[in-house]
Design an enzyme around this catalytic site. Structure first.
Site, PDB file in Angstrom:
ATOM      1  CE  LYS A   1      -4.006   1.957   2.497  1.00 30.52           C
ATOM      2  NZ  LYS A   1      -4.861   1.839   3.713  1.00 30.52           N
TER       3      LYS A   1
ATOM      4  CB  SER B   1      -8.233   3.582   2.583  1.00 30.67           C
ATOM      5  OG  SER B   1      -7.339   3.050   3.540  1.00 30.67           O
TER       6      SER B   1
ATOM      7  CB  SER C   1      -8.191   0.774   5.600  1.00 31.99           C
ATOM      8  OG  SER C   1      -8.814   2.029   5.723  1.00 31.99           O
TER       9      SER C   1
END
Ligand SMILES: [Zn+2]
Lengths: 508, 487, 99
Positions: free
Chosen positions: B80, B155, B179
């Site tokens: 990420k 996210s 997330s």
């Protein structure tokens, strides 16, 4: 200048003192050097102290211990556990745009709280000792907290308006700071000066901070008169200016009051060049720091009594403790003891000398009356070799010299002027005082047998003397003169006189 | 074209270690797959292919020389874009950091490298992790592999979608309020949020640092275990990490069933979910009844306040954590000459996205002197109360079961304009972040329209092993592998 | 707090610039979120003191902390050298705006 405030002004002064823990190896939250001085700009930085994304603060254990030592020196309470808070404000010298500090509004987060400083026990004001008990207040220490120093912003050109940009150096960012906050318990600017000197002295004793480094100890002041609004003075770069800024602020506030203008609660900056306080930008006043607990640092359990007793065992003796020992245990006068204790270097020199000769009073006399006088003289004269206390403490030679001088005076009873002569030579040549004394042949004859032999010889050579002595005491002194001549002044006059009396009386 | 990309990591690792496949061969299959697939999914922000090939050759050399290699041998791991990888851009999907290159590796990255995993690239996300759809990215939205017109969840949308679309077998995400688990649910992969303090956050760009953890995403629990072991443990670079007792492992069925797991079912939450999710999860729970478990309905109090408390704390911390982005030391190219510092800060910081700006504003509002007690302090109290409630439940149960998300994936753009609606969808996932407890989302089936949904297990602090045990059981019982044929 | 002026003031404190055309929308959304937050007004519990912070930070012993030694954090080898290039610099200084 008569700015000395009278009591009716109800002058109240509080202090916030920031002290860098310069004697640590590393910064508060990273392993960059705590000694940021003498680096190229931004050379002493890493992801943590530059606040690079993703970096986390890594608390320095010894910084907590150093801060706790300061707390003990000011008799603060130390809580079971401490924690850290974020003080949020924007400024280009703050790498994270918040400062990690401690904050006591929601819990006791700071390393120390509720401390006391008692002027009666301090070591620094032997001269005005008379006021100690009359009007020197006890200063309450609100709290002592540990926090990080920001970086430094400078301009290329002196005049700030010319500059289109600033130059930022983050080498200092993250250096451990201890903030000492007092209650507004000072009622006299000169007490503030004495207190600040004593603080510096304490820092030197416990070895957490070298106050001689520029910017290592800073002080903010708040002043109020007649229970009016509190005015803070920031930016006071030198301790010498603290007293000046307070006096200026008192005059300014008095003038306002005289003209029936209310004193505003505000922050003012000390203008070093003009020696006046000027209002800080009003924006800074409204600043809301939005404190909240720092999630990246756990609460730290110090370990209670064990932590404190361990610290005490490794902590250097405090000036007040030394003062106590010197006066009570050694029997040194309060005045002399204060002179010694007032400087850790001198006091340490004294301690070192005692290792060679355990006679505190005589050794202290030698240090105060002879050595310090010499130092002062050398200060005044530009062109002679400087002797400094640093140099004198650097080897064991000088403490040993002082000890030997004290021993010579104590045991051999040589007189002071001769002793000074020996001391001078020894200081100059580095020769052993005992050797010098031998060379000068001024060792006193304290061997009574040898003197009695001399007396008897004189009495036999001039028999009339014994008779005359019965009526005229001056004869004793005449004989003493003869003996001193014979011994080249080595005989102890007191002892000899006594011996003459005894010998003549018994022989007749 | 090689179908190797369909294989799970644990199979590949063994083949590479045995010399049946070289790391370089495998990585080139993966690179081809990404090149083909990601134009549709948009899960990558930065691709690290050159370095990855170089690294795969080094690993192959080690194997040829007979040297021991790590538990992630030859496996490409997607990261990420809020986790620092030295030398790679670290944008957090924000224009504020569009030119920022990390100067150091996050601790989890160091560990992956030392276990011979390969950093294949940086993955798309909602800006700074603030969102639950992965639409709030200047690099464009991540698309759901099961339907490209739908959101991938967020996210960590890029992390889940890249794994789900068979581009990579394993990725790392970060989970502040769901997330990892939300996109895992939306993309039909496994996502685990570890116990707060068990994985180092060093190198993770903070959003809400009292709640977030880095965690793994994979298609099978067998791949979760090695990556979880790699990233977990005390780290001297993160003072909030703690020492862990032992390594996680995949147990045999007998071993799992030998201890009688006590399972609490949060029926209320299951029943308030969309009908297909409710039915799906209830069906799965029925299957569990054949195992020798203690199954019991249970409930949580004060849930009404959880979302408000969560967002107050998250925004408060965000407002402070994002203060450092002032574009003086790093960021995007700009020059402060001539500006007063206040206007320079304000101008620089105007490049934050709208959602991020709102959270900063709200966060500094709830922390301001007059409102601290009303919002922040109260939110912390609610948080403690929720934690207490969970602690009581964990005296009775080993694991709690609830849905991951109350809804199925929705269309891109459908909910983007109503933040509060979106926030309320986070209720099931934020519980683990408020309390710090570990939680896992595993695939629980598909709707009639073909959209996946997940089931969530929450365990007591540091009881990740129980989540893994249950996941192993679930995976044996319900296999959705054939579903991936369509991708 | 949710009028356009409030938002502008808050922007000033947070050092954020929001374009004029976005102020109204921001104010509306901020208001919505505050509506969500006001849910906490219904939460009453006399056991808790709002002047304390009851957060869930863990506790660690002082002995677990980093020793005050160099290279305790950043091992100084050539692979790990801290190589940071600031946005704008001059003679090693980082260039900042006027203060
Ligand atoms: Zn540093």
């Amino acid at each position: 200048m008569n700015t000395k405030p009278v009591n009716e002004d109800l002058l109240k002064i509080g202090l916030e003192i920031h002290c860098q823990l310069t004697n640590l190896n590393t910064k508060l939250f990273c392993d960059c050097l705590c000694n940021y001085r003498n680096h190229l700009p931004n050379e002493n930085t890493c992801p943590i102290c530059l606040g690079l994304p993703g970096s986390l603060p890594l608390l320095n254990k010894r910084a907590i211990e150093f801060a706790a030592m300061i707390c003990l020196a000011f008799k603060c309470k130390i809580p079971e556990r401490i924690s850290f808070y974020r003080k949020n404000y924007f400024y280009p010298d703050l790498p994270k745009n918040f400062q990690i500090t401690q904050y006591n509004s929601y819990e006791t987060s700071s390393i120390g709280y509720n401390g006391l400083y008692d002027f009666a026990n301090d070591s620094s004001h032997g001269k005005d000792k008379s006021n100690i008990n009359n009007n020197k207040p006890t200063i309450r220490i609100t709290r002592i907290q540990l926090e990080e120093d920001p970086g430094k912003v400078t301009y290329e050109e002196d005049k700030s308006s010319v500059n289109n940009y600033t130059l930022i150096d983050y080498n200092r960012a993250g250096v451990p700071l201890v903030e000492i906050v007092t209650e507004p318990d000072f009622s006299n600017p000169s007490d503030v000066r004495i207190f600040l000197n004593e603080i510096i002295n304490i820092f030197e004793y416990i070895g957490v901070c070298d106050p001689t480094l520029e910017g290592s100890v800073r002080c903010d002041v708040n002043v109020s008169l007649r229970n009016g609004k509190k005015v803070e003075i920031k930016n006071i770069s030198s301790f010498k200016d603290v007293e000046k800024s307070i006096l200026y602020e008192i005059t300014r506030q008095k003038t306002l009051i005289m003209h029936d203008i209310a004193v505003q609660s505000e922050t003012r900056h000390w203008d070093e060049k003009r020696k006046i306080t000027i209002p800080a930008r009003s924006k800074e006043e409204e600043e809301d720091y939005k404190y909240f607990p720092e999630p990246d640092i756990p609460k730290i359990n110090l370990g209670g009594e064990l932590f404190i007793s361990r610290l005490k065992s490794i902590m250097h003796e405090l000036p007040a403790e030394r003062l106590n020992r010197y006066t009570n245990l050694f029997g040194i006068t309060d005045h002399s003891a204060r002179i010694l204790v007032n400087s850790k270097r001198i006091s340490d020199f004294f301690e070192e000398s005692l290792k060679f000769y355990q006679s505190p009073v005589e050794v202290s006399n030698w240090i105060i009356n002879e050595m310090l006088t010499k130092l002062n003289e050398s200060e005044k004269h530009e062109n002679i070799d400087k002797i400094s206390i640093e140099k004198l403490s650097s080897s064991s030679f000088y403490p040993k010299l002082i000890a030997t001088m004290a021993r010579l005076v104590d045991e051999k009873s040589i007189n002071r002027s001769k002793a000074r002569e020996i001391f001078d030579i020894s200081l100059r040549t580095g020769e052993d005082p005992l050797e010098i004394a031998k060379k000068l042949d001024i060792n006193k004859i304290s061997d009574t047998e040898q003197i009695i032999v001399l007396i008897k010889k004189i009495a036999e050579d001039q028999p009339h003397l014994s008779e005359q002595a019965k009526n005229n005491p001056n004869v004793y002194n005449f004989i003493l003169g003869l003996i001193m001549k014979e011994t080249k002044g080595k005989a102890d006059p007191k002892v000899t006189l006594e011996l003459i009396r005894e010998t003549l009386n018994t022989s007749s | 074209m090689s179908q190797l990309f369909r294989e799970p990591a644990n199979v590949i690792i063994n083949r590479i270690k045995r010399g049946e496949l070289t790391a370089e061969e495998y990585i080139s299959v993966i690179i081809d797959r990404i090149n083909n697939m990601d134009t549709k999914i948009n899960s990558f922000i930065t691709k690290n292919f050159e370095n990855a090939i170089k690294r795969s050759r080094e690993i192959d050399k080690k194997i040829q020389k007979g040297e021991k290699t790590g538990v992630l041998t030859g496996i490409p791991v997607g990261i990420k874009d809020n986790i620092s990888v030295k030398g790679l851009k670290n944008t957090c999907a924000s224009r504020m950091l569009s030119n920022y290159i990390s100067t150091y590796d996050a601790t989890v990255i160091e560990h992956i490298k030392s276990e011979d995993g390969i950093i294949i690239g940086k993955l798309n996300m909602d800006e700074f992790g603030m969102g639950s759809t992965s639409e709030l990215s200047p690099y464009g939205p991540v698309r759901n592999p099961w339907n490209h017109e739908y959101v991938a969840g967020g996210s960590s949308g890029g992390s889940a979608a890249a794994v789900s679309s068979l581009q990579i077998p394993i990725s790392l995400g970060s989970d502040t309020g769901g997330s990892i688990r939300c996109p895992a649910s939306f993309c039909s992969v496994i996502g685990l949020k570890p116990t707060y303090g068990s994985v180092s956050r060093n190198g993770l760009i903070s959003y809400s640092n009292s709640m977030e953890q880095i965690g793994p995403i994979a298609r099978t629990i067998f791949d979760i275990v090695p990556i979880l072991n790699t990233i977990s443990g005390e780290d001297r670079m993160d003072n909030t990490t703690v020492v862990l007792k032992s390594q996680y492992r995949i147990k045999s069925l007998e071993e799992i069933l030998s201890s009688k797991l006590r399972i609490g079912i949060l029926s209320e939450l299951i029943e308030t979910s969309e009908a297909q999710i409710m039915n799906g999860i209830q069906e799965k729970i029925k299957v569990l009844e054949k195992f020798p478990f203690d199954l019991e309905d249970t409930r949580l109090g004060i849930l009404d306040f959880a979302v408000a408390a969560y967002y107050i704390i998250a925004m408060a911390e965000a407002s402070s954590n994002l203060s450092r982005f002032d574009n003086i030391r790093y960021g995007y190219y700009s020059n402060p000459e001539g500006y007063d510092w206040r206007s320079y800060f304000a101008k620089s910081r105007s490049l934050f996205g709208d959602e991020v700006k709102r959270r900063i504003l709200l966060g500094s509002y709830v922390l301001s002197a007059g409102y601290f007690g009303k919002y922040y302090a109260k939110a912390q109290i609610v948080r403690s109360r929720i934690r207490n409630e969970f602690e009581k439940l964990f005296m009775k149960y080993d694991v709690l079961i609830l849905p991951t998300m109350p809804v199925l994936p929705f269309k891109l753009g459908e909910r983007i304009s109503n933040p509060v609606d979106l926030y309320n969808l986070d209720l099931f996932t934020i519980l683990a972040n408020l309390t710090g407890f570990p939680a896992i989302s595993i695939p629980a089936g598909f709707s009639q329209e073909g959209f996946p949904f997940g089931i969530q297990f929450i365990a007591n602090a540091f009881d990740e092993q129980k989540l893994i045990d249950l996941a192993v059981l679930f995976e044996k019982e319900f296999d959705y592998k054939e579903r991936f044929e369509s991708i | 707090m949710s009028t356009e002026d409030d938002v502008k003031k808050l922007c000033d404190l947070s050092k954020l610039e929001i374009p004029d055309e976005m102020i109204m929308e921001t104010a509306k959304k901020v208001k919505d979120v505050l509506g969500l937050f006001s849910k906490l007004d219904e939460f009453t519990n006399s056991d808790f003191d709002l002047n304390t912070v009851n957060d869930l930070r863990i506790e660690k012993s002082i002995d677990s902390l980093r020793a005050d030694t160099l290279f305790s954090v950043h091992v100084d080898n050539k692979d790990n050298k801290f190589d940071f290039k600031p946005l704008n610099s001059k003679n090693g200084f980082i260039i900042g705006p006027r203060i």
